[in-house]
Design a protein around this motif. Structure first.
Motif, PDB file in Angstrom:
ATOM      1  N   ALA A   1      38.110  44.734  43.927  1.00  0.00           N
ATOM      2  CA  ALA A   1      38.573  43.778  42.825  1.00  0.00           C
ATOM      3  C   ALA A   1      39.253  42.642  43.665  1.00  0.00           C
ATOM      4  CB  ALA A   1      39.568  44.618  42.280  1.00  0.00           C
ATOM      5  N   LEU A   2      39.746  42.848  44.877  1.00  0.00           N
ATOM      6  CA  LEU A   2      40.183  41.803  45.703  1.00  0.00           C
ATOM      7  C   LEU A   2      39.128  40.840  46.173  1.00  0.00           C
ATOM      8  CD1 LEU A   2      42.194  40.110  47.485  1.00  0.00           C
ATOM      9  CD2 LEU A   2      42.201  41.997  49.294  1.00  0.00           C
ATOM     10  N   GLY A   3      38.076  41.602  46.991  1.00  0.00           N
ATOM     11  CA  GLY A   3      36.804  40.808  47.257  1.00  0.00           C
ATOM     12  C   GLY A   3      36.176  40.008  46.471  1.00  0.00           C
ATOM     13  N   ALA A   4      36.019  40.625  45.069  1.00  0.00           N
ATOM     14  CA  ALA A   4      35.220  39.914  43.928  1.00  0.00           C
ATOM     15  C   ALA A   4      35.904  39.013  43.491  1.00  0.00           C
ATOM     16  CB  ALA A   4      34.693  40.869  43.184  1.00  0.00           C
ATOM     17  N   TRP A   5      37.470  39.104  43.308  1.00  0.00           N
ATOM     18  CA  TRP A   5      38.311  38.206  42.530  1.00  0.00           C
ATOM     19  C   TRP A   5      38.765  37.053  43.315  1.00  0.00           C
ATOM     20  CZ3 TRP A   5      43.286  36.750  42.914  1.00  0.00           C
ATOM     21  CH2 TRP A   5      43.811  36.203  41.844  1.00  0.00           C
ATOM     22  N   ALA A   6      39.237  37.201  44.416  1.00  0.00           N
ATOM     23  CA  ALA A   6      39.716  36.088  45.053  1.00  0.00           C
ATOM     24  C   ALA A   6      39.013  34.811  45.132  1.00  0.00           C
ATOM     25  CB  ALA A   6      40.236  36.480  46.632  1.00  0.00           C
ATOM     26  N   PRO A   7      39.398  33.652  44.687  1.00  0.00           N
ATOM     27  CA  PRO A   7      38.705  32.280  44.541  1.00  0.00           C
ATOM     28  C   PRO A   7      38.224  31.611  46.068  1.00  0.00           C
ATOM     29  CG  PRO A   7      40.790  31.976  43.689  1.00  0.00           C
ATOM     30  CD  PRO A   7      40.764  33.451  44.231  1.00  0.00           C
ATOM     31  N   VAL A   8      37.433  32.114  46.728  1.00  0.00           N
ATOM     32  CA  VAL A   8      36.997  31.768  48.176  1.00  0.00           C
ATOM     33  C   VAL A   8      35.907  30.710  48.101  1.00  0.00           C
ATOM     34  CG1 VAL A   8      38.271  33.470  49.231  1.00  0.00           C
ATOM     35  CG2 VAL A   8      35.696  33.588  48.984  1.00  0.00           C
ATOM     36  N   GLU A   9      35.237  30.580  46.948  1.00  0.00           N
ATOM     37  CA  GLU A   9      34.038  30.042  47.107  1.00  0.00           C
ATOM     38  C   GLU A   9      34.109  28.594  47.624  1.00  0.00           C
ATOM     39  OE1 GLU A   9      33.810  32.857  43.488  1.00  0.00           O
ATOM     40  OE2 GLU A   9      35.183  31.402  44.399  1.00  0.00           O
TER      41      GLU A   9
ATOM     42  N   ARG B   1      34.955  46.036  30.382  1.00  0.00           N
ATOM     43  CA  ARG B   1      34.060  44.757  30.443  1.00  0.00           C
ATOM     44  C   ARG B   1      34.560  43.868  31.421  1.00  0.00           C
ATOM     45  NH1 ARG B   1      31.014  42.297  26.317  1.00  0.00           N
ATOM     46  NH2 ARG B   1      31.143  43.852  25.102  1.00  0.00           N
ATOM     47  N   GLU B   2      35.935  43.546  31.383  1.00  0.00           N
ATOM     48  CA  GLU B   2      36.246  42.786  32.380  1.00  0.00           C
ATOM     49  C   GLU B   2      35.947  42.842  33.903  1.00  0.00           C
ATOM     50  OE1 GLU B   2      40.891  43.848  31.656  1.00  0.00           O
ATOM     51  OE2 GLU B   2      40.484  41.763  31.858  1.00  0.00           O
ATOM     52  N   ALA B   3      36.336  44.084  34.244  1.00  0.00           N
ATOM     53  CA  ALA B   3      35.736  44.601  35.591  1.00  0.00           C
ATOM     54  C   ALA B   3      34.195  44.610  35.631  1.00  0.00           C
ATOM     55  CB  ALA B   3      36.324  46.147  35.542  1.00  0.00           C
ATOM     56  N   GLY B   4      33.485  44.990  34.714  1.00  0.00           N
ATOM     57  CA  GLY B   4      31.925  44.960  34.571  1.00  0.00           C
ATOM     58  C   GLY B   4      31.724  43.347  35.110  1.00  0.00           C
ATOM     59  N   ARG B   5      32.192  42.477  34.524  1.00  0.00           N
ATOM     60  CA  ARG B   5      31.987  41.083  34.710  1.00  0.00           C
ATOM     61  C   ARG B   5      32.156  40.500  36.084  1.00  0.00           C
ATOM     62  NH1 ARG B   5      35.349  38.969  31.538  1.00  0.00           N
ATOM     63  NH2 ARG B   5      33.803  39.080  29.647  1.00  0.00           N
ATOM     64  N   LEU B   6      33.332  41.348  36.528  1.00  0.00           N
ATOM     65  CA  LEU B   6      33.881  40.942  38.026  1.00  0.00           C
ATOM     66  C   LEU B   6      32.838  41.595  39.050  1.00  0.00           C
ATOM     67  CD1 LEU B   6      36.119  39.566  39.507  1.00  0.00           C
ATOM     68  CD2 LEU B   6      37.050  41.666  39.613  1.00  0.00           C
ATOM     69  N   PHE B   7      32.246  42.850  38.821  1.00  0.00           N
ATOM     70  CA  PHE B   7      31.540  43.495  39.732  1.00  0.00           C
ATOM     71  C   PHE B   7      30.062  43.406  39.641  1.00  0.00           C
ATOM     72  CE2 PHE B   7      35.361  46.543  39.711  1.00  0.00           C
ATOM     73  CZ  PHE B   7      35.945  45.934  40.780  1.00  0.00           C
ATOM     74  N   TYR B   8      29.728  42.760  38.567  1.00  0.00           N
ATOM     75  CA  TYR B   8      28.081  42.761  38.202  1.00  0.00           C
ATOM     76  C   TYR B   8      27.387  42.247  39.260  1.00  0.00           C
ATOM     77  CZ  TYR B   8      23.770  42.668  35.381  1.00  0.00           C
ATOM     78  OH  TYR B   8      22.778  42.758  34.893  1.00  0.00           O
ATOM     79  N   ASP B   9      27.790  41.030  39.927  1.00  0.00           N
ATOM     80  CA  ASP B   9      26.862  40.376  41.236  1.00  0.00           C
ATOM     81  C   ASP B   9      27.061  41.110  42.439  1.00  0.00           C
ATOM     82  OD1 ASP B   9      26.289  38.364  39.307  1.00  0.00           O
ATOM     83  OD2 ASP B   9      28.129  37.030  40.041  1.00  0.00           O
ATOM     84  N   TYR B  10      27.565  42.244  42.527  1.00  0.00           N
ATOM     85  CA  TYR B  10      27.933  43.083  43.505  1.00  0.00           C
ATOM     86  C   TYR B  10      27.296  44.361  43.678  1.00  0.00           C
ATOM     87  CZ  TYR B  10      30.919  38.743  44.164  1.00  0.00           C
ATOM     88  OH  TYR B  10      31.447  37.586  43.982  1.00  0.00           O
ATOM     89  N   TYR B  11      27.681  45.091  42.815  1.00  0.00           N
ATOM     90  CA  TYR B  11      27.434  46.619  42.564  1.00  0.00           C
ATOM     91  C   TYR B  11      26.020  46.695  42.166  1.00  0.00           C
ATOM     92  CZ  TYR B  11      32.370  48.081  42.465  1.00  0.00           C
ATOM     93  OH  TYR B  11      33.454  48.246  42.853  1.00  0.00           O
ATOM     94  N   THR B  12      25.362  47.834  42.724  1.00  0.00           N
ATOM     95  CA  THR B  12      23.831  48.345  42.302  1.00  0.00           C
ATOM     96  C   THR B  12      23.870  49.039  41.254  1.00  0.00           C
ATOM     97  OG1 THR B  12      23.889  50.096  44.042  1.00  0.00           O
ATOM     98  CG2 THR B  12      23.115  47.704  44.872  1.00  0.00           C
TER      99      THR B  12
END
Length: 248
Positions: free
Chosen positions: A32-40, A226-237
């Motif tokens: 969650a930290l890795g996917a959420w922190a706005p580092v782009e 749903r909100e966690a799914g949206r957060l992790f979708y670009d990372y999890y297989t």
């Protein structure tokens, strides 16, 4: 009943975390930290206490132009992180430093810092030395961590720390004496009806408005919200989610 075997690796879409050599394994909270922190938009990112290299690899995927440095004190975990970096598609932008953050002196500061620090202070020490170092703050106190963060963070930079809720509450009053301001706080909640168990604190030397939010990780474990799914979708297989559009 046989004990459930934990995988020796954590597979993401663009990288793989081998974690046999790391005392602390991949957790949903760390993801969650890795996917959420706005580092782009960051150009230089530091992961303090990288362990298996998880946060550094998330950051490298998200900030496509950034140089990502990671520091790890424990030799076996450092070797594991270095191997994970070398096997990733971001290897040219990842650098592993084996050593102590308290004596780390990079040539430049960082505009983003990530850390999932050891946070147990008064609990019984783990009998495994490597787990003690990873989980307990005997090697790195939170106040010492704050001093290191302030020293390494650029004036307009942000640091993001993942902490238990009670540790985050205890830490917040001491931020100002270290020259840091609380700019964001994300409360992590396991599932509906639970109290928050972790906080992600966003810190900066610059004063400004505090943004506060919460993230519920599961609709009912092990089904992600749903909100966690949206957060992790670009990372999890693989992703079990209450929302079909975020299920893999």
């Amino acid at each position: 009943m046989s004990r459930r075997q934990r995988n020796s690796y954590f597979q993401c879409q663009q990288f793989r975390i081998e974690q046999q050599g790391a005392a602390m394994k991949v957790t949903t909270d760390a993801c969650a930290l890795g996917a959420w922190a706005p580092v782009e938009q960051a150009r230089r990112i530091l992961d303090i206490g990288t362990g298996s290299g998880l946060l550094a690899l998330f950051a490298a995927q998200r900030a496509t132009q950034a140089q990502v440095d990671a520091i790890e004190l424990e030799p076996q975990a450092a070797a594991q992180a270095k191997a994970n970096f070398d096997a990733s598609p971001f290897s040219t932008r990842l650098q592993l430093f084996e050593g102590d953050i308290l004596t780390f002196e990079p040539t430049q500061g960082y505009d983003a810092i990530l850390c999932n620090p050891p946070f147990f202070s008064d609990s019984t020490l783990n009998s495994c030395e490597r787990l003690r170092q990873a989980r307990h703050d005997t090697q790195l106190s939170l106040t010492a961590l704050l001093a290191a963060v302030r020293r390494l963070l650029l004036p307009a930079g942000r640091a993001y720390l993942l902490l238990p809720t009670d540790a985050a509450l205890q830490l917040t009053p001491s931020l100002a004496q270290h020259g840091l301001q609380l700019r964001s706080r994300l409360h992590l909640i396991s599932q509906p009806g639970d109290t928050p168990h972790r906080c992600i604190l966003g810190l900066s030397p610059a004063a400004g408005e505090l943004r506060e939010d919460s993230l519920t990780l599961y609709s009912a474990h092990p089904i992600h919200s749903r909100e966690a799914g949206r957060l992790f979708y670009d990372y999890y297989t693989r992703l079990r989610c209450e929302a079909v559009e975020y299920t893999r």
